[in-house]
Design an enzyme around this catalytic site. Structure first.
Site, PDB file in Angstrom:
ATOM      1  CG  ASN A 127      -1.736   1.214   1.410  1.00 38.28           C
ATOM      2  OD1 ASN A 127      -1.878   1.995   0.473  1.00 38.28           O
ATOM      3  ND2 ASN A 127      -2.298   1.397   2.593  1.00 38.28           N
ATOM      4  CE  LYS A 187      -0.099   3.431   4.538  1.00 41.39           C
ATOM      5  NZ  LYS A 187      -0.104   3.540   5.975  1.00 41.39           N
ATOM      6  CG  HIS A 232      -5.941   1.781   5.090  1.00 43.15           C
ATOM      7  ND1 HIS A 232      -5.503   2.793   5.901  1.00 43.15           N
ATOM      8  CD2 HIS A 232      -4.903   0.933   4.937  1.00 43.15           C
ATOM      9  CE1 HIS A 232      -4.234   2.565   6.218  1.00 43.15           C
ATOM     10  NE2 HIS A 232      -3.850   1.441   5.641  1.00 43.15           N
ATOM     11  CD  GLU A 237      -2.898   5.584   6.552  1.00 41.34           C
ATOM     12  OE1 GLU A 237      -2.919   5.562   5.304  1.00 41.34           O
ATOM     13  OE2 GLU A 237      -1.914   5.223   7.218  1.00 41.34           O
ATOM     14  CD  GLU A 279      -3.353  -2.005   7.928  1.00 42.12           C
ATOM     15  OE1 GLU A 279      -2.372  -2.451   7.341  1.00 42.12           O
ATOM     16  OE2 GLU A 279      -4.119  -1.171   7.431  1.00 42.12           O
ATOM     17  N   GLY A 286       1.996   2.548  10.780  1.00 44.54           N
ATOM     18  CA  GLY A 286       2.941   3.664  10.827  1.00 44.54           C
ATOM     19  C   GLY A 286       3.687   3.823  12.138  1.00 44.54           C
ATOM     20  CB  SER A 292       4.521  -1.779  11.994  1.00 45.57           C
ATOM     21  OG  SER A 292       4.220  -0.431  12.288  1.00 45.57           O
TER      22      SER A 292
END
Ligand code: PGA
Length: 255
Positions: free
Chosen positions: A9, A11, A97, A99, A169, A175, A215
């Site tokens: 991913n 991003k 996701h 985010e 996740e 991150g 991570s």
């Protein structure tokens, strides 16, 4: 037995087509001559770089979208449909996701609409679920997984479920360089399986891949992609370094 899968991913990276070109140069070099028989590798770059990726004709690497809208087409400024992503060469789309949940307010209802649109378009879905740090501190992991997974799967029948890869996740890991223990990941997998078993037969359920995300780096692969229990992983930062992405994929392939 289905294949494992490693998804990169990317991003909102890299910053320009020139930089993406350099990334592809390095990826091409890393992947050359390597065989992946048990593992699919998918990269999800920004949609605007799809054609640039496809023009390279990289063997062994498939293309995915990071996000799609649920409508087929129309007056939705700035959005891209699942059908457009599919027609532009993608085989996968990420949905749910953390985010997107955090910065764009995507809730279960939106994720459910997007998931249905992805499956309808013929893309495979990479569905992310997992608790945030406050929920973890409050011991709500099980509850959150249940709520997010059940909400996402409303109206998804047995004929479609096998086209969904479910990623546990936890957003506190994304991150951060903090990863759950193998036991915590296996527990999350069991909860996911239990929820699936409430609606689907054992045979149908077995077709669903369950992955870990958050991570992932070489040093954590064995802890989080636990072979043979987990079917692979969703990789963020490390997928921006072709050497790392290919190395992680090799580790997953080797089990
Ligand atoms: P990370 O991101 O690997 O950088 O933690 C994972 C993700 O967001 O999918």
């Amino acid at each position: 037995m289905h294949k494992k899968i490693v998804i990169g991913n990317m991003k909102m990276n890299p910053a320009s087509p020139v930089e993406f070109g350099r990334y592809l140069d390095a990826l091409e070099k890393e992947i050359k001559g390597k065989k992946f028989e048990k593992t699919e590798i998918v990269i999800c770059p920004p949609t605007i770089f799809f054609k640039q990726f496809l023009d390279r004709k990289l063997k062994n690497i498939k293309l995915g979208a990071q996000n799609v809208f649920w409508e087929y087409q129309g007056a939705y400024t700035g959005e891209i449909s699942a059908g457009m992503a599919k027609a532009s060469g993608a085989g996968y789309a990420i949905v749910g996701h953390s985010e997107r949940r955090k910065y764009f307010g995507e809730n279960e209802e939106i994720i459910n609409l997007k998931l249905k649109a992805i499956l309808k378009s013929g893309l495979r879905a990479i569905l992310c679920i997992g608790e945030n740090i406050e929920e973890r501190k409050r011991n709500q992991t099980v509850e959150v997984i249940k709520k997010q997974l059940k909400g996402a799967l409303i109206g998804i029948g047995a004929g479609k479920i096998e086209y969904i890869d479910i990623v546990y996740e936890p957003s506190w890991s994304v991150g951060s360089d903090n990863v759950p223990t193998s036991d915590e990941i296996l527990e999350a997998k069991l909860i996911i399986k239990k929820i699936l078993s409430e609606n689907f037969s054992h045979k149908t359920m077995e077709k669903v891949r369950i992955l870990y995300g958050g991570s992932i780096a070489k040093c954590f692969v064995n802890q989080v992609c636990i072979d043979p229990a987990m079917d692979g992983g969703l990789v963020g930062r490390e997928s921006l370094v072709p050497y790392e992405l290919v190395k992680i994929s090799e580790m997953v392939e080797e089990g």
